[in-house]
Each structure stands twice: as structure tokens, then as C-alpha cells.
Scaffold this motif. Structure first.
Motif, PDB file in Angstrom:
ATOM      1  N   ALA A 299     104.130  32.566  22.412  1.00  0.00           N
ATOM      2  CA  ALA A 299     102.619  33.297  22.394  1.00  0.00           C
ATOM      3  C   ALA A 299     101.803  32.100  22.240  1.00  0.00           C
ATOM      4  N   ILE A 300     102.227  30.891  21.864  1.00  0.00           N
ATOM      5  CA  ILE A 300     101.199  29.859  21.507  1.00  0.00           C
ATOM      6  C   ILE A 300     101.030  29.027  22.439  1.00  0.00           C
ATOM      7  N   ALA A 301      99.895  28.188  22.238  1.00  0.00           N
ATOM      8  CA  ALA A 301      99.629  26.941  23.140  1.00  0.00           C
ATOM      9  C   ALA A 301      99.049  26.074  22.257  1.00  0.00           C
ATOM     10  N   ARG A 302      98.733  24.821  23.094  1.00  0.00           N
ATOM     11  CA  ARG A 302      98.151  23.665  22.389  1.00  0.00           C
ATOM     12  C   ARG A 302      96.636  23.780  22.142  1.00  0.00           C
ATOM     13  N   LYS A 303      96.249  23.723  21.026  1.00  0.00           N
ATOM     14  CA  LYS A 303      94.840  23.545  20.696  1.00  0.00           C
ATOM     15  C   LYS A 303      93.878  22.595  21.664  1.00  0.00           C
ATOM     16  N   PRO A 304      92.865  23.283  22.301  1.00  0.00           N
ATOM     17  CA  PRO A 304      91.900  22.501  23.124  1.00  0.00           C
ATOM     18  C   PRO A 304      91.448  21.166  22.105  1.00  0.00           C
ATOM     19  N   SER A 305      91.533  19.931  22.416  1.00  0.00           N
ATOM     20  CA  SER A 305      91.238  18.886  21.493  1.00  0.00           C
ATOM     21  C   SER A 305      89.699  18.603  21.119  1.00  0.00           C
ATOM     22  N   ASN A 306      88.954  19.406  22.059  1.00  0.00           N
ATOM     23  CA  ASN A 306      87.389  19.203  21.951  1.00  0.00           C
ATOM     24  C   ASN A 306      86.985  20.312  20.767  1.00  0.00           C
ATOM     25  N   LEU A 307      87.760  21.179  20.609  1.00  0.00           N
ATOM     26  CA  LEU A 307      87.390  22.326  19.743  1.00  0.00           C
ATOM     27  C   LEU A 307      87.961  22.027  18.070  1.00  0.00           C
TER      28      LEU A 307
ATOM     29  N   PRO B 184      99.617  39.194  24.233  1.00  0.00           N
ATOM     30  CA  PRO B 184      99.586  37.589  24.232  1.00  0.00           C
ATOM     31  C   PRO B 184     100.523  36.858  24.813  1.00  0.00           C
ATOM     32  N   SER B 185     100.071  35.743  25.495  1.00  0.00           N
ATOM     33  CA  SER B 185     100.746  34.738  26.280  1.00  0.00           C
ATOM     34  C   SER B 185     100.296  33.462  26.159  1.00  0.00           C
ATOM     35  N   GLY B 186     101.261  32.517  25.911  1.00  0.00           N
ATOM     36  CA  GLY B 186     101.115  31.333  25.663  1.00  0.00           C
ATOM     37  C   GLY B 186     100.445  30.561  27.012  1.00  0.00           C
ATOM     38  N   ASN B 187     101.163  31.048  27.989  1.00  0.00           N
ATOM     39  CA  ASN B 187     100.671  30.500  29.498  1.00  0.00           C
ATOM     40  C   ASN B 187      99.376  30.661  29.780  1.00  0.00           C
ATOM     41  N   VAL B 188      98.970  32.026  29.812  1.00  0.00           N
ATOM     42  CA  VAL B 188      97.450  32.383  29.957  1.00  0.00           C
ATOM     43  C   VAL B 188      96.595  31.592  29.007  1.00  0.00           C
ATOM     44  N   LEU B 189      97.128  31.330  27.767  1.00  0.00           N
ATOM     45  CA  LEU B 189      96.171  30.826  26.717  1.00  0.00           C
ATOM     46  C   LEU B 189      96.151  29.271  26.934  1.00  0.00           C
ATOM     47  N   SER B 190      97.159  28.708  27.607  1.00  0.00           N
ATOM     48  CA  SER B 190      97.291  27.147  27.941  1.00  0.00           C
ATOM     49  C   SER B 190      96.078  27.173  29.017  1.00  0.00           C
ATOM     50  N   ARG B 191      96.053  28.056  29.995  1.00  0.00           N
ATOM     51  CA  ARG B 191      94.901  27.861  31.239  1.00  0.00           C
ATOM     52  C   ARG B 191      93.793  27.898  30.481  1.00  0.00           C
ATOM     53  N   ILE B 192      93.483  29.101  29.656  1.00  0.00           N
ATOM     54  CA  ILE B 192      92.426  29.023  29.124  1.00  0.00           C
ATOM     55  C   ILE B 192      91.788  27.622  28.106  1.00  0.00           C
ATOM     56  N   ALA B 193      93.008  27.343  27.526  1.00  0.00           N
ATOM     57  CA  ALA B 193      92.470  25.785  26.832  1.00  0.00           C
ATOM     58  C   ALA B 193      92.037  24.840  27.918  1.00  0.00           C
ATOM     59  N   ARG B 194      92.571  24.882  29.043  1.00  0.00           N
ATOM     60  CA  ARG B 194      92.215  23.780  29.974  1.00  0.00           C
ATOM     61  C   ARG B 194      90.745  23.937  30.185  1.00  0.00           C
TER      62      ARG B 194
ATOM     63  N   TYR C  27     107.683  22.296  20.751  1.00  0.00           N
ATOM     64  CA  TYR C  27     106.854  21.854  19.860  1.00  0.00           C
ATOM     65  C   TYR C  27     107.297  21.138  18.818  1.00  0.00           C
ATOM     66  N   ALA C  28     106.373  20.305  18.166  1.00  0.00           N
ATOM     67  CA  ALA C  28     107.094  19.416  17.228  1.00  0.00           C
ATOM     68  C   ALA C  28     106.254  19.599  15.689  1.00  0.00           C
ATOM     69  N   PRO C  29     106.595  19.211  14.533  1.00  0.00           N
ATOM     70  CA  PRO C  29     105.609  19.198  13.421  1.00  0.00           C
ATOM     71  C   PRO C  29     104.586  18.239  13.684  1.00  0.00           C
ATOM     72  N   GLY C  30     103.250  18.890  13.292  1.00  0.00           N
ATOM     73  CA  GLY C  30     102.062  17.995  13.525  1.00  0.00           C
ATOM     74  C   GLY C  30     101.391  18.327  14.675  1.00  0.00           C
ATOM     75  N   ASP C  31     101.934  19.250  15.782  1.00  0.00           N
ATOM     76  CA  ASP C  31     101.261  19.748  16.849  1.00  0.00           C
ATOM     77  C   ASP C  31     100.217  20.573  16.562  1.00  0.00           C
ATOM     78  N   ALA C  32      98.990  20.622  17.035  1.00  0.00           N
ATOM     79  CA  ALA C  32      97.778  21.557  16.768  1.00  0.00           C
ATOM     80  C   ALA C  32      97.839  22.534  17.825  1.00  0.00           C
ATOM     81  N   VAL C  33      97.944  23.894  17.190  1.00  0.00           N
ATOM     82  CA  VAL C  33      98.243  25.028  18.212  1.00  0.00           C
ATOM     83  C   VAL C  33      97.103  26.187  17.812  1.00  0.00           C
ATOM     84  N   PHE C  34      97.366  27.028  18.782  1.00  0.00           N
ATOM     85  CA  PHE C  34      96.389  28.316  18.483  1.00  0.00           C
ATOM     86  C   PHE C  34      97.003  29.456  19.305  1.00  0.00           C
ATOM     87  N   ALA C  35      96.698  30.574  18.888  1.00  0.00           N
ATOM     88  CA  ALA C  35      97.448  31.905  19.334  1.00  0.00           C
ATOM     89  C   ALA C  35      96.928  33.029  18.834  1.00  0.00           C
TER      90      ALA C  35
END
Ligand code: NAP
Length: 323
Positions: free
Chosen positions: A105-113, A255-265, A79-87
Motif C-alpha cells: 500500500a505504500i510508496a516513496r514520498k516525493p522528495s519535493n514535498l 489503496p495501492s502503492g503502484n497508483v500512489l507511486s505514479r501520483i508521486a512522479r 524498503y529499508a529503515p530510513g526510507d521516507a514513505v507515504f500511504a
């Protein structure tokens, strides 16, 4: 930074200034945009379950959030500063302007939310995912019975199970039938009118229990041999499970970043949708807790019939806007 804290078990929350967390080399500092309220916040704060859910006082509640990466530790590459995330996070800390977290534990925030919608997702959706897939081993073509299908976790369980190709039966109040049909439940059993074990003609492969008590006990009667009873609310009797030749487990969200990334998709594809009931500003957290306490009588000394009793929309999460 500003934060909401609990200074003593069972006491009022305070909103004031505390030091901004420092991050370790393997951590990320997230500037929180929104967080969401969970039963777990109130249960931990009440102190009634301190043996199994201990907290360090003073404690900042908040087990899920959305935000923007402010700073990364020297070992963090993903990750880098400025990334939108959720967890979701296990220890709390999100009722604040900043939180230090591990990248796993974190994932990228879905862009449509929106940030408010994104903050409502991590706990309920991952609990549903892990309940039905990790512990319930649900597969395409199987049938699942979800107790409490119209609640925050239940609504994700209904949507995820249906997307996985399962037949979904949910127990809920009768007036939630249209809502549950709109998120793809095949059948709704009104728990106030009918005993599910009396009206189900065929047995099910998986029961996901978000209610406990008698509903959990009676679930053994509707499971196929080799089926799975997964509860998110109370331990499952191993004697009963063995007697009925099923597995029984009480799950706890990991909590799992992998699971949350799949949910984000799935959220980005609009295969599943989030549900926000109410948004409060962070300093109004006491009202948010009064609202959710209406679903959890007796916790934290709040009564559903007292002042500030539930006024919220029936479905969805209560979100706190932070910044
Ligand atoms: N183990 C974990 O890691 C974990 C993680 C997250 C949540 N949880 C737990 O999971 C449970 C559900 O959480 P949630 O956020 O989804 O709660 P919620 O949003 O308050 O939903 C509860 C739902 O259950 C319905 N309900 C009440 N009694 C029922 C019954 N006998 N049969 C069927 N439905 C009934 C309620 O409808 P009415 O109001 O119309 O009755 C409501 O729709 C909570 O106990 C929570 O603490 C555990």
C-alpha cells in the motif's frame, strides 16, 4: 507510543500512551511524521455507518500518513529503515507515533514535498485516480464533468483528468472559479446559480460524482450513451443507468502503492500539486475535527455553527503533525 483513540462510538477522542505495534514478517513499522483528517474518520467514529464501515474499539483513526521506515519484517525487501514513505490505509491507525503496514500500500514520498504536504495526498489523489481512470475509463480527448471539483478529491480529479488530455468541466461555488482555472479546469459551473444539465450544450463521457443526491440523479441527463457515472459518495441506481445506456458505479478507494507511486512522479514533476489548508499538532485533533465537521453537518454531534466552527482556508486538507 502516543496515540489518539476513540474508546466508544460518538465519544470524545483521547490522547495517551498505548503499546507500539509489533510487525509481522511481511510488514513495515513506519514512524509517522504527519497524518491527515478525512470525513471517513468522523463517519466511522460516529457509529452511524457501523454496518458498512465497522471499526474495532478502541480505535485509532487516520487513513493516510507520511513517515519514515523504522523497522522491516524479515520478508520485506522493497524498503529499508530510513526510507521516507507515504500511504493510505483502509483500517485507520495513523493518528499515532507508529503504524504497522504492508508494503503493497505504500510508496516513496516525493522528495519535493514536506512530510505535511505528503500526508495530505494519498486518500484524495488515489480516490480521484481510481474514480476517473479505473472506474470512469477516462481517455484523452474525452470530456468529464466533476461534481465538487474544488474539494480535496475534486481538485486532484481536475488536475489528473486535465493532464490525461480530457476536457474538464467542474461544478463548484462561483467563488472557486479562479482556483479551478488555476488547476486547469476548462469550465466551471456555479452550482448555486445554474443547473448543470440546463447549461451544458454537449454531453459528457464521464461524470465523477463527489456530491450525490440530486446532482447524481441529474447527471444521467448529461451522459453520452456508453458513458460512465462514478460516484464516491452513494450508490448509483442501476435501473436509471440501464435506462440511459450508461454504466453506474459507486467506488470505494482501494489503496495501492503502484497508483500512489505514479501520483508521486506527477507531484515530483510538478504536473499536479497538493493543497494543505491547516496543520494542527496531533493533540489538537479535536479542533481539526471541528473544522472538517463544518463540511459535514451533523456528524459526531458537531455543528458548523457551534464553537470552533470552520476557520480553515477554503481549499485543501487538514493535516495533523505527529513528530
Ligand atoms: N468512496 C471513497 O472511497 C471516498 C474517498 C474519499 C472521499 N470520499 C467522499 O468524497 C466526498 C468529497 O470528499 P472531499 O474530501 O473532496 O470533500 P471536500 O474537500 O469537503 O469538498 C467538497 C466540495 O464540494 C463542494 N460542494 C458542495 N455542494 C456542492 C454541489 N451541490 N455541487 C458542487 N460542489 C459542491 C464544496 O464547496 P462549497 O463548500 O463552496 O459548497 C467543496 O468544495 C466526501 O463525501 C467524501 O466522504 C469517498
Amino acid at each position: 507510543m502516543k496515540a489518539v483513540r476513540l474508546l466508544e462510538y460518538g465519544r470524545q477522542l483521547v490522547f495517551n500512551d498505548v503499546p507500539t505495534p509489533a510487525i509481522a514478517r511481511d510488514e513495515i513499522l513506519v514512524k509517522i511524521k504527519s497524518t491527515a483528517v478525512n470525513h471517513l474518520d468522523l463517519v466511522k467514529a460516529s457509529g452511524t455507518a457501523r454496518q458498512i464501515l465497522p471499526i474495532d474499539l478502541p480505535w485509532i483513526p487516520g487513513h493516510e500518513f507520511s513517515g519514515v521506515v523504522e523497522q522491516i519484517g524479515s520478508d520485506v525487501a522493497a524498503y529499508a529503515p530510513g526510507d521516507a514513505v507515504f500511504a493510505a490505509n483502509e483500517t485507520g491507525g495513523a493518528y499515532a507515533e507508529y503504524l504497522a503496514v504492508k508494503p503493497a500500500a505504500i510508496a516513496r514520498k516525493p522528495s519535493n514535498l514536506s512530510f505535511e504536504e505528503a500526508a495530505s495526498v494519498p486518500v484524495a489523489s488515489q480516490t480521484a485516480w481510481q474514480g476517473i481512470f479505473t472506474h470512469g475509463h477516462l481517455e484523452k480527448g474525452q470530456t468529464i464533468l466533476i461534481h465538487g471539483g474544488a474539494g480535496a478529491v475534486g481538485a486532484y480529479a481536475v488536475q489528473l483528468a486535465s493532464h490525461a488530455g480530457a476536457t474538464v468541466i467542474a461544478t463548484a461555488s462561483g467563488d472557486d472559479e479562479a482556483y479551478l482555472n488555476s488547476i486547469a479546469a476548462s469550465r466551471v459551473i456555479d452550482y448555486r446559480e445554474a443547473q448543470f444539465e440546463k447549461v451544458l450544450r454537449e454531453k459528457v463521457d464521464v461524470v465523477f460524482d463527489l456530491i450525490g443526491g440530486d446532482a447524481q440523479k441529474r447527471s444521467f441527463l448529461v451522459l453520452k450513451e456508453g458513458g460512465h457515472l462514478v460516484s464516491a459518495v452513494q450508490p448509483v441506481s442501476q435501473e436509471e443507468a440501464a435506462m440511459h445506456h450508461v454504466s453506474g458505479v459507486m467506488m470505494r478507494l482501494a489503496p495501492s502503492g503502484n497508483v500512489l507511486s505514479r501520483i508521486a512522479r506527477l507531484l515530483e514533476e510538478r504536473t499536479i500539486r497538493p493543497d494543505v489548508a491547516t496543520v494542527y499538532a496531533l493533540p489538537d485533533v479535536a479542533q481539526a475535527w471541528k473544522d472538517i465537521a463544518g463540511n459535514l453537518p451533523g456528524v459526531h454531534g458537531m455543528s458548523p455553527s457551534g464553537p470552533g466552527a470552520p476557520t480553515r482556508k477554503k481549499h485543501g486538507k487538514i493535516v495533523l503533525h505527529v513528530a
